[in-house]
Design an enzyme around this catalytic site. Structure first.
Site, PDB file in Angstrom:
ATOM      1  CE  LYS A  89     -15.725   3.219  26.076  1.00 26.30           C
ATOM      2  NZ  LYS A  89     -15.021   2.230  25.213  1.00 26.30           N
ATOM      3  CE1 TYR A 121     -14.406   6.499  27.112  1.00 24.95           C
ATOM      4  CE2 TYR A 121     -15.234   6.304  29.357  1.00 24.95           C
ATOM      5  CZ  TYR A 121     -14.436   5.836  28.331  1.00 24.95           C
ATOM      6  OH  TYR A 121     -13.675   4.714  28.521  1.00 24.95           O
TER       7      TYR A 121
END
Length: 246
Positions: free
Chosen positions: A161, A157
Site C-alpha cells: 500500500k 501489506y
C-alpha cells in the site's frame, strides 16, 4: 440527445468497499466493469445492485496480479467497444496475509505485493492512453492506514500500500495537464470480510470515533474524488480512519 455512456472499472468489485463503489457508480449512471478474481456469484450480485441503482455493467474476471491476464481482459474489452473510454478506474483489489516478518514466507510477501502494487500497474497502464487522449480521467487507489503508519504483522501489506501511495503521487504529476487526476484513499478499520478476523471490540477502544468505518463511507469519498467537484485535487492521500491516525 442521449448522453454518451460513461465507463468505470472497479477491481475487486464483488464485495466490500469495491461493491459499494460499484453501486454508487451505478447510481450516477455509469456502466460499471466489475472485476473479480474467483467469486462469480458475488460479482453477479454486485451487477444486479448496479442495475437496480439505475446503471448498467458487466462482470470481468481476471487476476489483477497477472499483467498478462489483466492486459488481455482490458484489450479484449477495448477491441469489442471501439471508441469507448474507461474514464474511471478504482484500484481496490487487495489481500492480507498477516504474519510477523521473521516467520513470513516468500510467497506471503510476493502475493500481497503483487495484488496491490503490481495490480495497480497492470490495470492502470492499459487505460491511461485513452484518458490522456480524451483529456479526462479519474484514478482512485484504495490504499490503507497500514501504508501510512505501518502495522505489526503487515510488513507485506504496508509495503504494498505504501508503494501505491508513492506511485499515486508520481503518476498524478505525469498526467495532471491532461485533465486526469490520481488520488488515494487510506481507510482505517472498515467492516468488511477482510476485517472479519479482527477483534472489533478491542480495536474500537483505540479509535477516537469509537467504531469501524462502513464501506459506504469509503465509497462516498471515492465518488467525490471521481466527480467534477474534485477536478483540482490530485496526488492526494486522504485518510478515513475515525481519527485513529492523522
Amino acid at each position: 440527445m442521449t448522453e454518451p455512456t460513461k465507463y468505470a472499472l472497479v477491481t475487486g468489485g464483488s464485495r466490500g468497499i469495491g461493491r459499494e463503489i460499484c453501486l454508487k457508480l451505478g447510481g450516477r449512471g455509469y456502466y460499471v466493469l466489475i472485476n473479480y478474481q474467483s467469486n462469480a456469484a458475488e460479482a453477479e450480485k454486485t451487477l444486479a445492485g448496479v442495475r437496480a441503482a439505475g446503471g448498467d455493467g458487466e462482470t470481468m474476471q481476471f487476476d489483477v496480479a497477472s499483467g498478462e491476464a489483466a492486459g488481455a481482459a482490458i484489450a479484449a474489452w477495448q477491441q469489442a467497444h471501439k471508441g469507448a473510454c474507461i474514464e474511471v478506474v478504482v484500484n481496490n483489489a487487495g489481500i492480507r496475509d498477516d504474519v510477523l516478518m521473521m516467520w513470513m514466507e516468500p510467497q506471503q510477501w510476493h502475493t500481497v505485493i503483487a495484488t496491490s502494487l503490481d495490480g495497480f500497474y497492470n490495470v492502470t497502464r492499459p487505460l491511461l492512453r485513452d484518458m490522456l487522449v480524451n483529456r479526462f480521467g479519474r484514478i482512485v487507489n484504495i490504499v490503507s492506514l497500514s501504508g501510512i503508519k505501518g502495522l505489526p504483522g503487515q510488513a507485506n501489506y504496508a509495503a504494498a500500500k505504501g508503494g501505491v501511495i508513492a506511485a499515486t503521487k508520481a503518476l498524478a504529476q505525469e498526467v495532471a495537464k491532461k485533465g486526469v487526476t490520481v488520488n488515494a484513499i487510506a481507510p482505517g478499520f472498515v467492516r468488511t470480510d477482510m476485517t472479519a478476523d479482527i477483534d472489533e471490540a478491542e480495536i474500537r477502544k483505540q479509535i477516537p470515533a469509537g467504531r469501524f468505518c462502513e464501506p459506504a463511507e469509503v465509497a462516498d469519498l471515492a465518488m467525490f474524488l471521481i466527480s467534477d467537484k474534485a477536478s483540482y485535487i490530485t496526488g492526494e492521500v486522504i485518510s478515513i480512519n475515525g481519527g485513529l491516525y492523522t
